[in-house]
Enzyme design. Structure first.
Site, PDB file in Angstrom:
ATOM      1  N   ASP A   1      62.896  40.317   9.334  1.00 20.24           N
ATOM      2  CA  ASP A   1      62.884  39.300   8.561  1.00 20.24           C
ATOM      3  C   ASP A   1      64.326  38.769   8.147  1.00 20.24           C
ATOM      4  O   ASP A   1      64.403  37.692   7.411  1.00 20.24           O
ATOM      5  CB  ASP A   1      62.217  39.849   7.256  1.00 20.24           C
ATOM      6  CG  ASP A   1      60.941  39.094   6.974  1.00 20.24           C
ATOM      7  OD1 ASP A   1      60.627  38.259   7.516  1.00 20.24           O
ATOM      8  OD2 ASP A   1      59.963  39.755   6.288  1.00 20.24           O
TER       9      ASP A   1
ATOM     10  N   GLN B   1      55.135  41.891   4.038  1.00 18.47           N
ATOM     11  CA  GLN B   1      54.799  40.329   3.799  1.00 18.47           C
ATOM     12  C   GLN B   1      54.979  40.258   1.975  1.00 18.47           C
ATOM     13  O   GLN B   1      54.709  41.186   1.205  1.00 18.47           O
ATOM     14  CB  GLN B   1      53.103  40.292   3.969  1.00 18.47           C
ATOM     15  CG  GLN B   1      52.975  38.735   3.486  1.00 18.47           C
ATOM     16  CD  GLN B   1      53.523  37.774   4.348  1.00 18.47           C
ATOM     17  OE1 GLN B   1      53.966  38.131   5.739  1.00 18.47           O
ATOM     18  NE2 GLN B   1      53.495  36.537   4.173  1.00 18.47           N
TER      19      GLN B   1
ATOM     20  N   LYS C   1      50.627  36.172  12.448  1.00 21.60           N
ATOM     21  CA  LYS C   1      51.523  37.198  12.955  1.00 21.60           C
ATOM     22  C   LYS C   1      51.334  37.990  14.199  1.00 21.60           C
ATOM     23  O   LYS C   1      51.702  38.462  15.134  1.00 21.60           O
ATOM     24  CB  LYS C   1      52.559  37.800  12.026  1.00 21.60           C
ATOM     25  CG  LYS C   1      53.453  36.801  11.059  1.00 21.60           C
ATOM     26  CD  LYS C   1      53.848  37.645   9.739  1.00 21.60           C
ATOM     27  CE  LYS C   1      54.647  36.458   8.983  1.00 21.60           C
ATOM     28  NZ  LYS C   1      54.956  36.995   7.596  1.00 21.60           N
TER      29      LYS C   1
HETATM   30  N1  GUN Z   1      56.284  35.279   2.741  1.00 21.56           N
HETATM   31  C1  GUN Z   1      56.653  34.084   2.811  1.00 21.56           C
HETATM   32  N2  GUN Z   1      57.464  33.887   3.916  1.00 21.56           N
HETATM   33  C2  GUN Z   1      57.935  34.985   4.273  1.00 21.56           C
HETATM   34  C3  GUN Z   1      58.567  35.616   5.387  1.00 21.56           C
HETATM   35  O1  GUN Z   1      59.369  34.766   6.138  1.00 21.56           O
HETATM   36  N3  GUN Z   1      58.653  36.869   5.513  1.00 21.56           N
HETATM   37  C4  GUN Z   1      57.907  37.629   4.621  1.00 21.56           C
HETATM   38  N4  GUN Z   1      57.960  39.038   4.786  1.00 21.56           N
HETATM   39  N5  GUN Z   1      57.150  37.159   3.639  1.00 21.56           N
HETATM   40  C5  GUN Z   1      57.159  35.887   3.477  1.00 21.56           C
END
Ligand code: GUN
Length: 278
Positions: free
Chosen positions: A114, A91, A47
């Site tokens: 998100d 995350q 990211k």
């Molecule tokens: N863990 C797995 N997929 C995601 C996501 O799309 N966003 C976040 N914050 N954590 C994740």
């Protein structure tokens, strides 16, 4: 035919980079990683790299696995108030002593890139979506590239998580498809999949969906990323067994994964634009 997520994501990133180049202030994304889960660390690094590629301001915040709930909430609060930051992502999963839901609800919904805050999920449910969860939104972008009209199609989503399955079903319903949501306990799953024009697999069971479970001409989106004992990554679909029958299929890796990150950038740009217009 393959739906090449890697290519579609690259195009999306380059379109975002072009828009960012014209801006006075850079859109800012903060990603909080708690603990040192290796898979999460890889996602967070990807990211961060994607942010740099498109010219975003990016903050990668690593917190120890034994951070308290109060400390984590105050970090979120700090970022809510930080004018350089347009998007905040925590995350998941978080270590078990932390309450992930309370942390998500603490994020300013206008910075919730998100799309997990109840306000944003509520808007998606009402077909008035604003910030939409990245993986399902990325899947919709991928489906659009096939040129297939989803109106009235039988779509089966396998998996009912808050991150993928549930918002995915809503996205498809908002596109006026007929949606069936299954999970790992669904009876006669193969019978349901046989009816499907579109299958979105997000259960986390390696190669679960077999060649004789699907009808010819189906579109298969494989959200699963499962690591086998020998280190190889496979999806929830037995790719080799289904690929001759499916009209379109996403590979693992190089399918949905890159789209999730590109869509996160897209959401951050959306949040940025809304803040600038205020
Ligand atoms: N863990 C797995 N997929 C995601 C996501 O799309 N966003 C976040 N914050 N954590 C994740």
């Amino acid at each position: 035919m393959i739906i090449n997520g890697k290519e579609i994501a690259k195009k999306l990133r380059s379109s975002i980079a072009k828009q960012v180049a014209k801006l006075d202030r850079k859109p800012g994304l903060a990603v909080i990683l708690v603990g040192d889960d290796p898979a999460s660390a890889v996602y967070v690094r990807n990211k961060d790299n994607a942010c740099k590629e498109v010219g975003f301001y990016s903050e990668k915040i690593n917190k120890s696995a034994n951070i308290t709930q109060t400390e984590l909430l105050s970090e979120v609060e700090r970022l809510n108030k930080d004018d350089k930051i347009d998007g905040i992502l925590v995350q998941l999963p978080l270590p078990s002593h932390l309450d992930a839901n309370q942390v998500i609800e603490a994020i300013n919904p206008n910075k919730d890139v998100d799309g997990f805050h109840s306000e944003n999920i509520g808007k998606l449910m009402q077909n008035k979506a604003y910030l939409r969860p990245c993986t399902p939104k990325g899947v919709m972008t991928m489906l659009a590239t096939t040129g297939i009209d989803l109106v009235g199609k039988n779509c089966v989503v396998v998996g009912a998580s808050n991150i993928v399955g549930r918002p995915m079903a809503m996205e498809l319903l908002n596109a006026r498809a007929t949606v069936t949501i299954c999970n790992s306990k669904t009876q006669d799953l193969s019978g349901k999949l046989k009816q499907a024009d579109v299958i979105v697999a997000a259960v986390g069971i390696p190669k679960m969906i077999q060649g004789d479970w699907i009808k010819a001409g189906v579109i298969i989106i494989d959200v699963g990323i499962n690591r086998l004992d020998d280190g190889t990554l496979v999806g929830d679909v037995d790719f080799d067994a289904v690929q001759d029958k499916a009209a379109w299929i996403t590979p693992v890796p190089g399918g949905v994964g890159p789209m999730t990150i590109a869509t996160l950038l897209e959401n951050t740009l959306t949040a940025y634009t809304a803040r600038e217009e205020k």
